[in-house]
Design a protein around this motif. Sequence first.
Motif, PDB file in Angstrom:
ATOM      1  N   THR A  12      16.165  -2.424  14.360  1.00  0.00           N
ATOM      2  CA  THR A  12      15.428  -1.221  13.962  1.00  0.00           C
ATOM      3  C   THR A  12      15.158  -1.209  12.470  1.00  0.00           C
ATOM      4  N   CYS A  13      16.173  -1.553  11.674  1.00  0.00           N
ATOM      5  CA  CYS A  13      16.001  -1.599  10.220  1.00  0.00           C
ATOM      6  C   CYS A  13      14.931  -2.607   9.816  1.00  0.00           C
ATOM      7  N   LYS A  14      14.974  -3.783  10.421  1.00  0.00           N
ATOM      8  CA  LYS A  14      13.969  -4.809  10.109  1.00  0.00           C
ATOM      9  C   LYS A  14      12.587  -4.371  10.577  1.00  0.00           C
TER      10      LYS A  14
ATOM     11  N   VAL B 143       7.118  -2.480   9.329  1.00  0.00           N
ATOM     12  CA  VAL B 143       6.077  -1.448   9.404  1.00  0.00           C
ATOM     13  C   VAL B 143       5.682  -0.984   8.008  1.00  0.00           C
ATOM     14  N   SER B 144       6.662  -0.819   7.131  1.00  0.00           N
ATOM     15  CA  SER B 144       6.383  -0.373   5.759  1.00  0.00           C
ATOM     16  C   SER B 144       5.454  -1.349   5.043  1.00  0.00           C
TER      17      SER B 144
ATOM     18  N   THR C 234       3.531  -3.643   6.417  1.00  0.00           N
ATOM     19  CA  THR C 234       2.256  -3.761   7.122  1.00  0.00           C
ATOM     20  C   THR C 234       1.313  -2.629   6.740  1.00  0.00           C
ATOM     21  N   VAL C 235       1.827  -1.403   6.729  1.00  0.00           N
ATOM     22  CA  VAL C 235       1.007  -0.254   6.355  1.00  0.00           C
ATOM     23  C   VAL C 235       0.551  -0.367   4.897  1.00  0.00           C
ATOM     24  N   GLY C 236       1.467  -0.771   4.018  1.00  0.00           N
ATOM     25  CA  GLY C 236       1.117  -0.921   2.612  1.00  0.00           C
ATOM     26  C   GLY C 236       0.022  -1.940   2.398  1.00  0.00           C
ATOM     27  N   ASN C 237       0.126  -3.094   3.073  1.00  0.00           N
ATOM     28  CA  ASN C 237      -0.900  -4.140   2.943  1.00  0.00           C
ATOM     29  C   ASN C 237      -2.232  -3.708   3.536  1.00  0.00           C
ATOM     30  N   PHE C 238      -2.196  -3.083   4.712  1.00  0.00           N
ATOM     31  CA  PHE C 238      -3.428  -2.628   5.359  1.00  0.00           C
ATOM     32  C   PHE C 238      -4.166  -1.641   4.466  1.00  0.00           C
TER      33      PHE C 238
END
Length: 315
Positions: free
Chosen positions: A146-148, A153-154, A156-160
């Motif tokens: 879950t931590c990974k 997700v963090s 991925t969202v930042g890059n997107f």
Amino acid sequence: MDSLKSMERQNTTSVTEFILMGFSIDVKNQMLLFALGLSAYLLTLSGNLAIIVLIRVDQSLHTPMYFLLGNLSFIEICYTSTTVPKMLWNLMSGDRTISFTGCALQMYFFVTLGGTECVLLSAMVYDRYAAICHPLRYTVLMSQPTCKGLLTVSWTVGNFNSIINTALVFSLDFCNSNQIEHFFCDIPSLFHLSCSDTRLSKLVTFTVSGCGITMSFFLTLLSYMFIVFTVLKIRISRSRIKAFSTCASHLTVVSIFYGTIIFTYLTPSSSHSTEREQLVSVLYAIITPLLNPLIYSFRNKDVQSALRRLFGTHT
């Protein structure tokens, strides 16, 4: 305004480099600003690096909370390193130029790291929610996968978010003036400089960034609501204070971060002045990464105990 920009595009040469105008200060004060900036940068590096090392070497800090905190410190180091070294070089050398590609890369990394931190802060409050509201299921809710996953997700969202915004900004035309009224390549400053019709780009930027910031802020707020309701049910006042104290530092960091980001990216640009934008940018680009290890970590009893154990082994 749009017709004026259209006329400018017809009579222009393409911009190959920009000039970062920096702060509106006297030349005699630049060395003072350089000394303050360098001190803040070195303190940011040393403080956040100390947190990372401490978490790695102390077994008691190998928990989900500190796993996320260590990654936050890493992001803070990278985040401030995208802007401050260039600012310091400009102040010291007087050479304020930055290439078109260099400006695009600076914006890409800055927005990526800012977006990643935004989501990661939400993940960290979820950790507090799991610990306070579901203590018996904490190890399941915050398992290593879950931590990974939250970290993935963090990023991925930042890059997107960054890819879309950087592509939009640097697909615009830049005419006549190449002087950026800022100390780094930020989205609002480049919009001001462009001679293209920026309405669509601003709308997309506002929508993409706004959705990411709003969703992260909503999840953070929702988690804190559940935390408050749970803590208020605790009958023992000492236990309530202890539970609230585990969230106080995170709430401080979140308030500073979201407040400055929302002002910069989600309020009408017509209400901004150059001086105010620069001041707010200093808060989220320099001051927040500096304060993170102080208000989030070194005031934490677990971290203080780990520091005593670490130095105790060398005495």
